[in-house]
Design a protein around this motif. Sequence first.
Motif, PDB file in Angstrom:
ATOM      1  N   PRO A 132      19.391  19.278  -2.746  1.00 57.05           N
ATOM      2  CA  PRO A 132      20.233  18.253  -2.136  1.00 57.05           C
ATOM      3  C   PRO A 132      19.443  16.959  -1.944  1.00 57.05           C
ATOM      4  CG  PRO A 132      19.687  19.987  -0.555  1.00 57.05           C
ATOM      5  CD  PRO A 132      19.167  20.431  -1.881  1.00 57.05           C
ATOM      6  N   LEU A 133      20.182  15.854  -1.878  1.00 52.86           N
ATOM      7  CA  LEU A 133      19.559  14.528  -1.793  1.00 52.86           C
ATOM      8  C   LEU A 133      18.560  14.442  -0.645  1.00 52.86           C
ATOM      9  CD1 LEU A 133      19.607  11.670  -3.064  1.00 52.86           C
ATOM     10  CD2 LEU A 133      21.219  11.035  -1.271  1.00 52.86           C
ATOM     11  N   LYS A 134      18.936  15.024   0.510  1.00 54.37           N
ATOM     12  CA  LYS A 134      18.064  14.939   1.687  1.00 54.37           C
ATOM     13  C   LYS A 134      16.679  15.535   1.409  1.00 54.37           C
ATOM     14  CE  LYS A 134      17.724  16.797   6.291  1.00 54.37           C
ATOM     15  NZ  LYS A 134      18.129  18.065   6.887  1.00 54.37           N
ATOM     16  N   ARG A 135      16.674  16.711   0.759  1.00 52.09           N
ATOM     17  CA  ARG A 135      15.404  17.353   0.434  1.00 52.09           C
ATOM     18  C   ARG A 135      14.582  16.493  -0.514  1.00 52.09           C
ATOM     19  NH1 ARG A 135      14.512  22.958   1.116  1.00 52.09           N
ATOM     20  NH2 ARG A 135      12.445  22.407   0.407  1.00 52.09           N
ATOM     21  N   ARG A 136      15.263  15.904  -1.493  1.00 50.28           N
ATOM     22  CA  ARG A 136      14.570  15.072  -2.467  1.00 50.28           C
ATOM     23  C   ARG A 136      13.907  13.877  -1.795  1.00 50.28           C
ATOM     24  NH1 ARG A 136      15.945  16.177  -7.948  1.00 50.28           N
ATOM     25  NH2 ARG A 136      17.629  17.688  -7.933  1.00 50.28           N
ATOM     26  N   VAL A 137      14.648  13.236  -0.889  1.00 50.56           N
ATOM     27  CA  VAL A 137      14.127  12.043  -0.226  1.00 50.56           C
ATOM     28  C   VAL A 137      12.910  12.401   0.627  1.00 50.56           C
ATOM     29  CG1 VAL A 137      14.642  10.266   1.500  1.00 50.56           C
ATOM     30  CG2 VAL A 137      16.314  10.794  -0.281  1.00 50.56           C
ATOM     31  N   ILE A 138      13.030  13.493   1.406  1.00 47.70           N
ATOM     32  CA  ILE A 138      11.909  13.906   2.256  1.00 47.70           C
ATOM     33  C   ILE A 138      10.693  14.228   1.400  1.00 47.70           C
ATOM     34  CG2 ILE A 138      11.104  15.730   3.812  1.00 47.70           C
ATOM     35  CD1 ILE A 138      13.935  15.839   4.962  1.00 47.70           C
ATOM     36  N   SER A 139      10.935  14.942   0.318  1.00 49.13           N
ATOM     37  CA  SER A 139       9.821  15.341  -0.540  1.00 49.13           C
ATOM     38  C   SER A 139       9.159  14.132  -1.187  1.00 49.13           C
ATOM     39  CB  SER A 139      10.319  16.300  -1.614  1.00 49.13           C
ATOM     40  OG  SER A 139       9.297  16.573  -2.532  1.00 49.13           O
ATOM     41  N   ARG A 203      15.305  28.124  -3.735  1.00 50.69           N
ATOM     42  CA  ARG A 203      15.474  29.544  -3.428  1.00 50.69           C
ATOM     43  C   ARG A 203      16.945  29.921  -3.512  1.00 50.69           C
ATOM     44  NH1 ARG A 203      13.674  32.112   0.767  1.00 50.69           N
ATOM     45  NH2 ARG A 203      12.019  30.757   1.511  1.00 50.69           N
ATOM     46  N   GLU A 204      17.214  31.127  -4.005  1.00 56.60           N
ATOM     47  CA  GLU A 204      18.603  31.566  -4.071  1.00 56.60           C
ATOM     48  C   GLU A 204      18.953  32.405  -2.857  1.00 56.60           C
ATOM     49  OE1 GLU A 204      19.550  32.932  -8.015  1.00 56.60           O
ATOM     50  OE2 GLU A 204      19.352  30.822  -8.570  1.00 56.60           O
ATOM     51  N   ILE A 205      17.953  33.164  -2.357  1.00 53.84           N
ATOM     52  CA  ILE A 205      18.230  34.048  -1.222  1.00 53.84           C
ATOM     53  C   ILE A 205      17.247  33.759  -0.100  1.00 53.84           C
ATOM     54  CG2 ILE A 205      18.948  36.416  -0.723  1.00 53.84           C
ATOM     55  CD1 ILE A 205      18.158  37.160  -3.556  1.00 53.84           C
ATOM     56  N   GLY A 206      17.702  33.965   1.129  1.00 56.15           N
ATOM     57  CA  GLY A 206      16.831  33.767   2.280  1.00 56.15           C
ATOM     58  C   GLY A 206      16.949  32.348   2.785  1.00 56.15           C
ATOM     59  N   ALA A 207      16.425  32.134   4.006  1.00 57.79           N
ATOM     60  CA  ALA A 207      16.646  30.841   4.633  1.00 57.79           C
ATOM     61  C   ALA A 207      15.432  29.932   4.520  1.00 57.79           C
ATOM     62  CB  ALA A 207      16.985  31.043   6.106  1.00 57.79           C
ATOM     63  N   SER A 208      15.697  28.629   4.524  1.00 58.00           N
ATOM     64  CA  SER A 208      14.633  27.636   4.506  1.00 58.00           C
ATOM     65  C   SER A 208      14.083  27.457   5.920  1.00 58.00           C
ATOM     66  CB  SER A 208      15.180  26.316   4.001  1.00 58.00           C
ATOM     67  OG  SER A 208      14.207  25.326   4.156  1.00 58.00           O
ATOM     68  N   LYS A 209      12.795  27.102   5.998  1.00 56.93           N
ATOM     69  CA  LYS A 209      12.187  26.965   7.319  1.00 56.93           C
ATOM     70  C   LYS A 209      11.761  25.536   7.630  1.00 56.93           C
ATOM     71  CE  LYS A 209      11.558  31.414   6.082  1.00 56.93           C
ATOM     72  NZ  LYS A 209      11.479  31.775   4.665  1.00 56.93           N
ATOM     73  N   LEU A 210      12.189  24.608   6.781  1.00 54.56           N
ATOM     74  CA  LEU A 210      11.780  23.221   6.980  1.00 54.56           C
ATOM     75  C   LEU A 210      12.445  22.609   8.217  1.00 54.56           C
ATOM     76  CD1 LEU A 210      10.233  20.824   5.391  1.00 54.56           C
ATOM     77  CD2 LEU A 210      12.545  20.094   4.862  1.00 54.56           C
ATOM     78  N   LYS A 211      11.595  22.055   9.111  1.00 55.81           N
ATOM     79  CA  LYS A 211      12.134  21.445  10.328  1.00 55.81           C
ATOM     80  C   LYS A 211      11.553  20.039  10.502  1.00 55.81           C
ATOM     81  CE  LYS A 211      11.818  25.877  12.761  1.00 55.81           C
ATOM     82  NZ  LYS A 211      10.536  26.406  12.232  1.00 55.81           N
TER      83      LYS A 211
END
Length: 367
Positions: A132-139, A203-211
Amino acid sequence: MYDLTVIIPTFKEEANIRKIITEVDAVFLKNALNGEILVVDDNSPDNTIAIVNELKKTKTNVSLLVRKSDHGLSQSVADGFLHASSDVFVVIDADLSHPPVLIPKMYGEIRAGSDVVIGSRYMEGGGIKKWPLKRRVISLGATFLGRLLFPDITDPVSGFFAVRKRVVAQAQLKPRGYKILLEVLGKGIWENDKEIPFEFSDREIGASKLKIKTIIEYAQQVMDITLYSFSHHESAAWREWKKVFKFGLVGLTGVIVNLAVLKLLLMAGISGYAALFFAIVVAILNNFLWNDLWTFKDSAQRLVTSVWQRLWLFYTVSAGGAVINYGIAIALTQFIGMKIELADLIGILIGFVWNFVINRRLTWGRK
Ligand SMILES: Nc1nc2c(ncn2[C@@H]2O[C@H](COP(=O)(O)OP(=O)(O)OP(=O)(O)O)[C@@H](O)[C@H]2O)c(=O)[nH]1
Ligand SMILES: [Mg+2]
């Protein structure tokens, strides 16, 4: 003794851990690598630990380190460095975002002389699938900050990398947050790095932990590495500072050359403006030569191989620097009524940063 240790940090990865271990082990087998798999788990409350223990029964090269305190990804990887039993470490995520098939290539590059091999999402051939765009921008923001410290590296915050034990063995790592690679690059002792492109899949399964906390910790880490470099002159970031100092020193010689040529031409009866123009042109040439032969003499795998092209680029970037200097000085005097000398000084500083950053990347950048 194993050839290499693949370190997999995990927290609640019951959905992925079996698959990643099986894939990495298959890659070992296919490439005749005598590899170890070290899972470093932060005492996951799900079935991760049970699954690894079950796999250990049939795979003797799998080991598990369960941590009970100081929870964290970077801390776990750093702990893995201490417990790994080989001289080459590969760090890979458990969620199959990083392709294990690249492990032999990374190992090969280490054998060929690299101290650090980085799987890069941001070099030609690399990429990110389904983000998603948000992840791209943060990265991208994180990557940009990291590149200030390590301009030659396109992805200094990648979670997929290989490193020699000796790079981190003596390093005073202060692991925190998510970006263990930045810590390794900042505090480890290394000379040669290599990047390999790869496509990151979400990731396809499991949750992300980025805060949000992760982002703040990252900014602190960048500061910490910067300060560290001032007192540890064997670090890569200090090598970068040395270039900045040299570039600045060269700039000062340029001022002297500029004034001397101006004086000579005026004495020879050349008119003021023509003399001034010529003095500037000669001063920039002076700066170019010193920077090419001294400041950036060790630039490996040059992006721009022709010296004429570098010269042309340097003139263009310098012209940009002059415009910035002039523009900022005028803006500061006009809009906030600053004294012109002070405004000029600020303009010079910002022009200097521009000149260094752009020339470092472009004129003397690495392929
Ligand atoms: N030991 C340990 N491993 C962690 C911790 N947090 C994350 N990990 C592992 O580190 C790897 C990367 O974490 P991810 O949550 O996938 O981070 P990400 O790739 O930035 O984000 P998503 O893939 O979107 O979830 C995975 O293998 C996680 O299981 C932690 O606190 N301790
Ligand atoms: Mg992930």
